[in-house]
Motif scaffolding. Structure first.
Motif, PDB file in Angstrom:
ATOM      1  N   GLU A 171      -4.684  11.261 -35.020  1.00  0.00           N
ATOM      2  CA  GLU A 171      -5.291  10.410 -33.996  1.00  0.00           C
ATOM      3  C   GLU A 171      -5.518  11.228 -32.731  1.00  0.00           C
ATOM      4  N   ILE A 172      -6.757  11.261 -32.272  1.00  0.00           N
ATOM      5  CA  ILE A 172      -7.072  11.996 -31.044  1.00  0.00           C
ATOM      6  C   ILE A 172      -7.314  10.975 -29.938  1.00  0.00           C
ATOM      7  N   TYR A 173      -6.388  10.905 -28.990  1.00  0.00           N
ATOM      8  CA  TYR A 173      -6.518   9.950 -27.883  1.00  0.00           C
ATOM      9  C   TYR A 173      -7.232  10.614 -26.720  1.00  0.00           C
ATOM     10  N   THR A 174      -8.267   9.924 -26.216  1.00  0.00           N
ATOM     11  CA  THR A 174      -9.058  10.512 -25.162  1.00  0.00           C
ATOM     12  C   THR A 174      -9.384   9.466 -24.111  1.00  0.00           C
ATOM     13  N   ASP A 175     -10.390   9.753 -23.254  1.00  0.00           N
ATOM     14  CA  ASP A 175     -10.670   8.832 -22.151  1.00  0.00           C
ATOM     15  C   ASP A 175     -11.899   7.962 -22.399  1.00  0.00           C
ATOM     16  N   HIS A 228      -9.006  10.018 -36.263  1.00  0.00           N
ATOM     17  CA  HIS A 228      -9.314   8.751 -35.599  1.00  0.00           C
ATOM     18  C   HIS A 228      -9.369   9.017 -34.091  1.00  0.00           C
ATOM     19  N   VAL A 229     -10.600   9.017 -33.549  1.00  0.00           N
ATOM     20  CA  VAL A 229     -10.785   9.278 -32.113  1.00  0.00           C
ATOM     21  C   VAL A 229     -10.717   7.947 -31.383  1.00  0.00           C
ATOM     22  N   ARG A 230      -9.819   7.793 -30.417  1.00  0.00           N
ATOM     23  CA  ARG A 230      -9.694   6.510 -29.726  1.00  0.00           C
ATOM     24  C   ARG A 230      -9.170   6.687 -28.316  1.00  0.00           C
ATOM     25  N   SER A 231      -9.221   5.620 -27.563  1.00  0.00           N
ATOM     26  CA  SER A 231      -8.814   5.704 -26.167  1.00  0.00           C
ATOM     27  C   SER A 231      -7.326   5.435 -26.006  1.00  0.00           C
ATOM     28  N   SER A 232      -6.699   6.194 -25.129  1.00  0.00           N
ATOM     29  CA  SER A 232      -5.285   5.931 -24.838  1.00  0.00           C
ATOM     30  C   SER A 232      -5.186   4.868 -23.745  1.00  0.00           C
ATOM     31  N   PHE A 233      -6.333   4.459 -23.205  1.00  0.00           N
ATOM     32  CA  PHE A 233      -6.329   3.467 -22.123  1.00  0.00           C
ATOM     33  C   PHE A 233      -6.539   2.044 -22.644  1.00  0.00           C
ATOM     34  N   SER A 234      -7.236   1.915 -23.796  1.00  0.00           N
ATOM     35  CA  SER A 234      -7.458   0.593 -24.384  1.00  0.00           C
ATOM     36  C   SER A 234      -6.761   0.569 -25.737  1.00  0.00           C
ATOM     37  N   GLY A 235      -6.568  -0.591 -26.309  1.00  0.00           N
ATOM     38  CA  GLY A 235      -5.902  -0.635 -27.619  1.00  0.00           C
ATOM     39  C   GLY A 235      -6.896  -0.699 -28.761  1.00  0.00           C
ATOM     40  N   LEU A 236      -8.168  -0.416 -28.465  1.00  0.00           N
ATOM     41  CA  LEU A 236      -9.224  -0.656 -29.449  1.00  0.00           C
ATOM     42  C   LEU A 236      -9.243   0.347 -30.591  1.00  0.00           C
TER      43      LEU A 236
END
Ligand code: ASP
Ligand code: MG
Length: 430
Positions: A171-175, A228-236
């Protein structure tokens, strides 16, 4: 429940609040029954600030020492993150790249990973800990010196660890909320992509999309690690990048479900420049001589175009694009070989931009090319160079025209979303 590797970028851990937020998210995954390995980047703009500092004490800092300096950035965030997790009542241990078994070649500032021996990480998670690993760094197999993997290298660390630990996902958490059909900073109506194939993601990355690095996607494809590229700011839910459509994209048409459009997205890049070699004799061996000189100088080039020679002169022009940062080196290399190659002059232009349309099946769909050019012409954008591949069409235009061109192409291919505007939570896109 298997092991997951999570990677948090600099903007996700930019300050104490960010670190605490990330710690909570990691603990959440652990509570859900996963073994968790978290890879972190340096806080915010730390890496840039360290480079700046180095350049103040030496205009050309030694590669070995620069690597030693830069890896300190990730050490700070890994230790703070482990502390924040412990504060939530869970056990965590932080490890440098070297301790985590990230073995590289000895090319300082852009080392390649040649092996990963994650014995200590495995032991740590098997003992019930959350393992935190400093991204972007390793240790040279030969010299045993500390190395870095090149800017943005933490993504590669994460994928490499995921492969070595046989993780179920990286999982790659980004902005941003995932991979978009265009840079959401330029196209407000960009849509989040639910699933994209490794191949298309590689083309987007090669065409200037900054959300994932080319090298990281290449690594994931080689070892077949879903990202899985996703935001660390939202839970989406974010974007899945994999060899199989984990989420199938379908569209209702009449009474049947059909696969959605083949187009994945529009990428742009303003980091390149164009060199034109003017007045080259139109005879065999000329292109070979030009590109031998360029390759001897270890410069990677992108597009090449040769013009038809004027019958009266027998001379032609050859243009190519390359990273702006390599421009000086290329001009010097060609000037040095001017007599051998035999050309009139060189032109250098760094006010160019590249727009690329990426999607499967373009070659068998000539209408796509026509629509792409039509969209550019409707937007009044002049095309200077064109290149195509199986799944991509790229053009070079004036740098000033790039944003307008990206929006025009995005609309023309029906990629504009009609709902929410794309959210950018922070950072710079890297
Ligand atoms: N901190 C490093 C950089 O800014 C590595 C990374 O962010 O992935 O390039
Ligand atoms: Mg960074």
């Amino acid at each position: 429940m298997g092991l997951v590797v999570q990677k948090y970028g600099g903007s996700s851990v930019a300050d104490a609040e960010g670190i605490k937020r990330v710690a909570k998210r990691i603990v959440e995954a652990k509570k859900n029954g996963h073994q968790v390995v978290a890879v972190v980047s340096a806080m915010g703009d730390t890496t840039d600030e360290l480079i700046d500092l180095a350049e103040q004490v030496s205009p050309m800092p030694a590669g070995r020492e620069l690597d030693m300096l830069l890896t300190a950035g990730e050490r700070i965030s890994m230790a703070l993150l482990a502390m924040a997790i412990k504060n939530l009542g869970h056990s965590a241990q932080s490890f440098t790249g070297s301790q985590a078994g990230v073995i590289t070649d000895s090319v300082h500032n852009k080392a390649r990973i040649i092996d990963v021996t994650p014995g200590r990480i495995r032991t740590s998670v098997d003992e019930g800990n959350i393992a935190i690993v400093a991204g972007f760094q390793g240790v040279s197999q030969d010299s045993k010196d500390i190395t870095t993997l090149g800017r943005g290298g933490s993504d590669t660390t994460a994928v490499a660890l995921a492969a070595a630990l046989d993780a179920e996902v990286c999982e790659i958490y980004t902005d941003v909320d995932g991979v978009f059909t265009a840079d959401p900073r330029v196209v407000k109506k960009a849509k989040k992509i639910d699933w994209i194939a490794f191949e298309d993601m590689l083309e987007l990355a090669a065409s200037g999309s900054k959300v994932l690095l080319h090298r990281c996607v290449e690594y994931a494809r080689r070892y077949n690690i879903p990202i899985h590229v996703r935001s660390s700011f939202s839970g989406l839910q974010g974007t899945w990048v994999s060899s199989e459509p984990l989420v199938r994209k379908t569209q209702q048409q009449g009474d049947k479900q059909v696969e959605q459009a083949i187009i994945s997205g529009v990428a742009h890049d303003t980091s390149e420049a164009k060199v034109t070699v003017v007045g080259v004799p139109d005879k065999p061996g000329e292109a070979a001589a030009i590109f031998r000189a360029i390759s001897d100088a270890e410069i990677n080039i992108d597009m090449i175009v040769q013009n038809v020679s004027a019958a009266s002169t027998g001379l032609t022009d050859i243009s190519f694009t390359l990273p702006k940062s390599e421009g000086r080196k290329a001009i010097d290399a060609l000037e040095k070989n001017k007599a051998g190659i035999g050309f009139d002059s060189l032109r250098y232009d760094d006010q160019i931009g590249k727009i690329s349309l990426v999607g499967a099946g373009m070659k068998t769909n000539p209408g796509v090319t026509a629509d792409f050019f039509k969209a550019l012409s409707d937007a009044g954008v002049n095309i200077e160079l064109i290149s195509t591949s199986e799944i991509r069409i790229s053009v070079v235009t004036r740098a000033d025209d790039v944003n307008e061109a990206v929006r025009a192409v995005h609309s023309a291919f029906g990629l504009d979303s009609d709902s929410d505007e794309a959210v950018v939570y922070g950072g710079t896109g890297r």
